[in-house]
Design an enzyme around this catalytic site. Structure first.
Site: not given
Lengths: 315, 315
Positions: B117, B143, B147
């Site tokens: 992302s 997050y 990732k």
């Protein structure tokens, strides 16, 4: 103040413990390593314990001592992490993550100083002057990968207030006492250490290749400082390149001759090893450490002072 | 060819499965998600299974199917990973690492496409045009951190030849079908999706803020392509920013009016939400995806085509 040092049996851990007691004689130190390390000080407040940090219950017992700061220095070196992926991941990543999680749960907000490495950079950094914020880390070793993963985790835990982490990227330590290691950089200390002990030593790389170094004196000063930088000064990024300096093997040998004489210098023989030279050439030789200076870290004392320190330490 | 898609119940997973069967009607697909996902195709070679990938035995059973490629799409979204650190780590990091390890042991060399992302970037990327190799990722979310950790692990495993990994960083998917999500970016699809369905929708940010988007059409084309890029073209770094395009909410609404009419556009009401605006402003709005283009990924089809596609998909 109670401070835990992991990997405390290593060269840096022992030097850091000595420095800590020098500047804070009343500090309580817990020196942990797989096998109980020696106490390098005369303080009775230094406790030395054997601790296998890959075991959750050992990490929990360690943090149950309620430290004010934890120095995470333990790890499998570069060649070891490359030879055994699972061992490297277990020690360099899982056991460190486990420690951060134990701190987060049992003593949130504790200061954590994690020693990372310039091995987080790959070849892209070689052509440029490397900084924390301008050069994308693209490690080309499992060791560098594992260190980098911890850096980001430590940063996230700090952002969330679970710990108060500081990740410091170390240059090659020069002069390292003790036996040669399997590290490709081992010769850098070897070409001073062995001659000072009256032994021959081989130089496997071109005299003009620059290497990024830190002296033990400056390193331990800066490791102590790492704990004392106010958290807010790091901003939203907890990683910092520690100050060091670039020296070529030629410059090291010149300084050795100046400090220890022609005969000592003559004990170093050039014997090119292409494998080692290739590895050394894959390391960035130049760094910009202005971020470290803004955070109050000290500049290195340089070659001659470092060689004199080493000679004094052998007496 | 046998291909596994994890997180296949999600919007991207379902669209990817459809695309796969469209371009390779003979492919055997295994669509895995926590609950068995629907089969979005008419192919009888598509198998849909429930699989909790946080469990080692489930990962092993999945890889025992001997896939030629694995698409790792499952994960806890940004807000969920922020709300529950342990859940985020368990799903976004541990279960993915576990999959990579299972592949490494049971079927080394398998192709792995991992959807990362643009959340790996932090505010430093906002001022600049972001690329994979010029902007240091400094995530400011758990997050993004999780990732990024997977990206580096996948890169190391690929360097060592354990897997053949490709990490693709996704822009915000626009137009996303289905219900609004808790994501701060949810409104971007909402201001088209809800009006097309005859419902009102709120625009919480300034009309002139640019957002980095990818259309479902381009995304699934490029996800299929990700598997087909020759490994050596990636060089020593397996991460690539997927192509996308920057559009402001103003431009989105103009395109909506052009495609669907004034009345539909009028269903969007401006209602500023400072929290959402602050988050959106923390995302880089511009990316340079020349690396993706060198690797043969396709440019996006842009706003009007995408809105037309969405309207067609609702009929």
């Amino acid at each position: 103040m109670r401070v835990i040092i992991t990997g405390a049996g290593g060269f840096v851990g022992q030097a850091l413990a000595k420095k800590f007691i020098e500047v804070s004689p009343d500090a309580e130190l817990v020196l942990a390593d797989v096998q109980a390390p020696p106490n390098p000080t005369t303080s009775t407040k230094v406790e030395c314990i054997g601790a296998d940090l890959t075991k959750a219950e050992v990490r929990e017992a360690l943090i149950d001592r309620s430290p004010d700061a934890v120095y995470i220095l333990h790890g499998i070196m570069s060649s070891g992490a490359e030879a055994n992926l699972e061992l490297g991941l277990s020690v360099n990543f899982d056991s460190v993550r486990g420690l951060l999680d134990t701190i987060r749960v049992k003593k949130p907000g504790t200061k954590v100083v994690f020693t990372s490495s310039c091995a987080v950079f790959g070849r892209a950094a070689v052509k440029n002057v490397a900084t924390e914020t301008d050069i994308v880390p693209m490690p080309e070793s499992s060791y560098g990968t594992q260190k980098l993963m911890v850096e980001f985790l430590l940063n996230d835990y700090s952002r969330r207030g679970f710990i108060d982490g500081r990740a410091v990227r170390l240059p090659t330590v020069f002069v390292r006492a003790g036996a040669p290691t399997a590290a490709a950089s081992s010769f850098v200390s070897g070409i001073v250490r062995e001659p000072v002990h009256g032994q021959e030593s081989e130089l496997p790389v071109d005299l003009n290749i620059g290497i990024w170094l830190v002296s033990p004196r400056t390193l331990v000063h800066n490791l102590v400082h790492a704990m004392n930088v106010p958290a807010e000064k790091f901003g939203y990024f907890r990683t910092v390149l520690l100050p060091g300096y670039t020296a070529t093997s030629g410059e090291i040998l010149e300084a050795l001759e100046k400090v220890a004489g022609k005969e000592t210098r003559a004990l170093v023989k050039e014997k090119r090893d292409e494998n080692i030279e290739r590895i050394v050439l894959s390391w960035p030789g130049k760094y910009d450490t202005s971020r470290a200076k803004e955070l109050g870290f000290a500049d290195d004392v340089g070659l001659e002072r470092t060689i004199k320190d080493f000679i004094a330490s052998t007496k």
